[in-house]
Structures are given as C-alpha cells and as structure tokens.
Design an enzyme around this catalytic site. Structure first.
Site, PDB file in Angstrom:
ATOM      1  CG  HIS A 205      -3.115  -0.662  -6.539  1.00 17.29           C
ATOM      2  ND1 HIS A 205      -3.755  -0.313  -5.819  1.00 17.29           N
ATOM      3  CD2 HIS A 205      -2.937  -2.339  -6.312  1.00 17.29           C
ATOM      4  CE1 HIS A 205      -3.546  -0.634  -4.397  1.00 17.29           C
ATOM      5  NE2 HIS A 205      -4.219  -2.186  -4.956  1.00 17.29           N
TER       6      HIS A 205
ATOM      7  NE  ARG B   3      -3.994  -1.562   0.217  1.00 18.21           N
ATOM      8  CZ  ARG B   3      -4.617  -2.456  -0.710  1.00 18.21           C
ATOM      9  NH1 ARG B   3      -3.199  -2.743  -1.488  1.00 18.21           N
ATOM     10  NH2 ARG B   3      -5.646  -3.585  -0.437  1.00 18.21           N
TER      11      ARG B   3
ATOM     12  CD  GLU C  45      -3.235   2.926  -5.062  1.00 16.04           C
ATOM     13  OE1 GLU C  45      -4.384   2.577  -5.626  1.00 16.04           O
ATOM     14  OE2 GLU C  45      -2.085   2.579  -4.801  1.00 16.04           O
TER      15      GLU C  45
END
Ligand code: GLV
Length: 323
Positions: A286, A238, A267
């Site tokens: 991601h 993360r 993000e």
C-alpha cells in the site's frame, strides 16, 4: 481558555509547529497503529483526531467521543470511518484528495509495467544466479504500447492514469458509475463501455474505484472468467474491491496472465496467504501515494483540515459537511 487537545495516530512527515499554536498534541510514536482500545480511550477526551486508513473509526468509537470537533484523515479514501455516525454527531471528517493523484497514477503505471515486463521475476531470476545467456524467449511479456487499457472508475486518479496512457498510444476504455462529459472523454481520449465490455476487451485492467457496499468484491469469479487469458489486472484502490480467493484461482489456473496489487484485504496480507505463492502476482505494501513530496503534502492538508475543524471553520477538504 481551554487549549484544544489533539491525538495524532502516527508520526507525520511534516512540521507540527502551526498545529502546536492552537492545540496540545499527543503523537502515537509506535510503528504499529494504536490498538483500538487505546483509541477508544483517547477519543473520550480529545477535540481533534488525526488518523490514518489503518485506524478503525467506527460507530462505537465516534459515539464514545464527548468533545470531538473534527476527524482529519491523512488519506483520500475514508472507508475506515463511519461517516454517517460522524455526520449524525455533527463532526466534520477531512481527507486529502488531489495531492496524491499523480503519485498514485505513477505507481499504477509502475505496477502495470512491472507486471507486463516481469520486472520482479527478472530480478529474482538474476539474483538466483540463473542468468546464463541471452535467450530469445526469456521472461517474455505482452506489449504495452498499442494495447487496450480498461479503467474501472474515472475519478481523479483514473483520469491521471488515462493521461499517461497517451504516451503509450493505447486504446483506453473506461467504465464508471456515471459517464463523463463528452469534452472530458475527448481530451483524455477514452471510450465509455459497460463493465462487461471492458473486461472482455482490455489487455490491462486497472481499478480506481473507492470501496463501498457497491464495489465490494466487484471482481470475483465471474468477472475473471470474462477477462482475456492474457490480461493483467492492477489494483491501487482498495483490496476489498477484489475477491482474493477468486483472484488466486484466476492466476493459478491462467484465467488471467498476471496481476499487480498495492492493496489487499486484510492489510497487511497474512504471511500464509496463498497469493504470496504465485509468481504471476506482484504485491506492494500500500505505497501508491508514497513519494516524499506527496506524503508531506498529505500531512499538511490533514493538519489544515484539523486546524479548521478545531476553530469551528469549514474544512478545506471535507467528506461530509455536517451543518
Ligand atoms: C490511500 O490509499 C489513500 O486513500 O489515500
């Protein structure tokens, strides 16, 4: 009989027939996630929510639900969901552990190798027409085989990364909240060390810890100062685990040699982020679990959790098990 109503926050890479047998389904068809206000309205009338890590499922949203029986997230991580509030409202929260372990470990290695051997820079160099001859010192990087790998967090994904390191004859160090059983350490060929020791000794450091209050900005100025100047940092966990300002400074000033990250905070990464100006940083959007087979398995698992919750059964993969 009341037909259960379900809201799915994005189109899923699987068939919804089984779910259709037990529920009326509404799917958010846009590419962007539903705005928070939309979710807040939807949650007032639904029995089941299937969400993604891009959806903020906070206290206000969960408290606005009147008949919600289950929250099913298509991801292993669930830091976007207020678990204590869901538990207090006796709403089980499902997630998708296990099925994405190998894909994420594979991608960790893809990033590690790309960063070490400068694959992205090499591609840019070639496309820019700069390849004029074979040069003895062109785009050099460190050895991977025989190097020391430091794994921060030896859960499912950290272990899968360690197994892959065997093929590269690496010395593998790990640090974790809890030390593993000696048998597991032996079979993985890993050594338990302190966080500081791992930072000081590793050529590659890879992060596999969930985001929590304890791990927020786990990597900051002090940690980068402890790392080797030749070290490369990988993050497929993360974004919030790294203080990005500190990462920027460390990469800019050569405190560490490079990094490759699949996750950022926030993000998506803002297009004016200074991180995007660095050549010694690879950033992916991601996609750690993004193999076709894995994403289909994740969707199926999320649906299985959702159906169980709608039926009032125990979720196969539950985060909180409220009684
Ligand atoms: C992806 O980051 C996940 O948590 O599944």
């Amino acid at each position: 009989m009341h037909q259960a109503k379900v809201f799915i926050t994005r189109r899923l890479p699987t068939d919804l027939a089984q779910l259709r047998e037990v529920a009326t389904i509404e799917v958010w068809e846009e590419r962007q996630p539903p705005p928070y206000e939309v979710l807040l309205e939807k949650v007032k009338t639904i029995d089941g929510l299937l969400c993604l890590l891009t959806d903020r499922i906070d206290k206000q949203l969960i408290e606005a639900a009147t008949c919600l029986k289950v929250i099913s997230q298509m991801a292993v991580g669930y830091d976007n969901i207020d678990i204590p509030t869901a538990t207090a409202k006796k709403i089980p929260v499902g997630h998708t552990p296990g099925v994405l372990t190998d894909a994420t470990a594979d991608f960790t290695w893809a990033l590690l190798m790309a960063a070490a051997r400068r694959v992205v820079e090499a591609d840019r160099f070639t496309r820019a027409g700069l390849w004029q001859t074979w040069e003895p010192d062109l785009l050099l990087g460190p050895n991977i085989t025989g190097a020391t790998l430091g794994i921060v967090g030896l859960g499912r994904i950290g272990q899968a990364v360690a197994r892959r390191a065997k093929g590269f004859e690496m010395r593998v160090l790990y640090t974790s909240k809890q030390r593993c059983q000696a048998e597991l350490e032996k079979s993985l060929g890993v050594e338990f060390v302190s966080f500081e020791g791992l930072l000081q000794e590793s050529d590659f450091v890879t992060i596999h810890t969930p985001l929590s209050d304890d791990t927020y900005h786990f990597f900051s100025y002090r940690q980068f100062e402890m790392m080797k100047h030749s070290a490369i940092l990988i993050n497929t966990a993360r974004g919030g685990v790294i203080n990005q300002d500190a990462l920027y400074q460390a990469l800019l000033q050569g405190q560490i040699a490079g990094a490759a990250i699949d996750v950022t905070d926030p993000e998506p990464i803002p297009t004016d982020s200074l991180l995007l100006t660095l050549d010694n940083l690879i950033i992916a959007p991601h996609i750690g679990s993004a193999s076709q087979q894995t994403r289909e398995k994740m969707a199926n698992m999320a649906i299985a959790n959702l159906i169980a919750g709608l039926k009032g059964e125990r979720l196969p993969y539950c985060v909180n098990h409220p009684s």
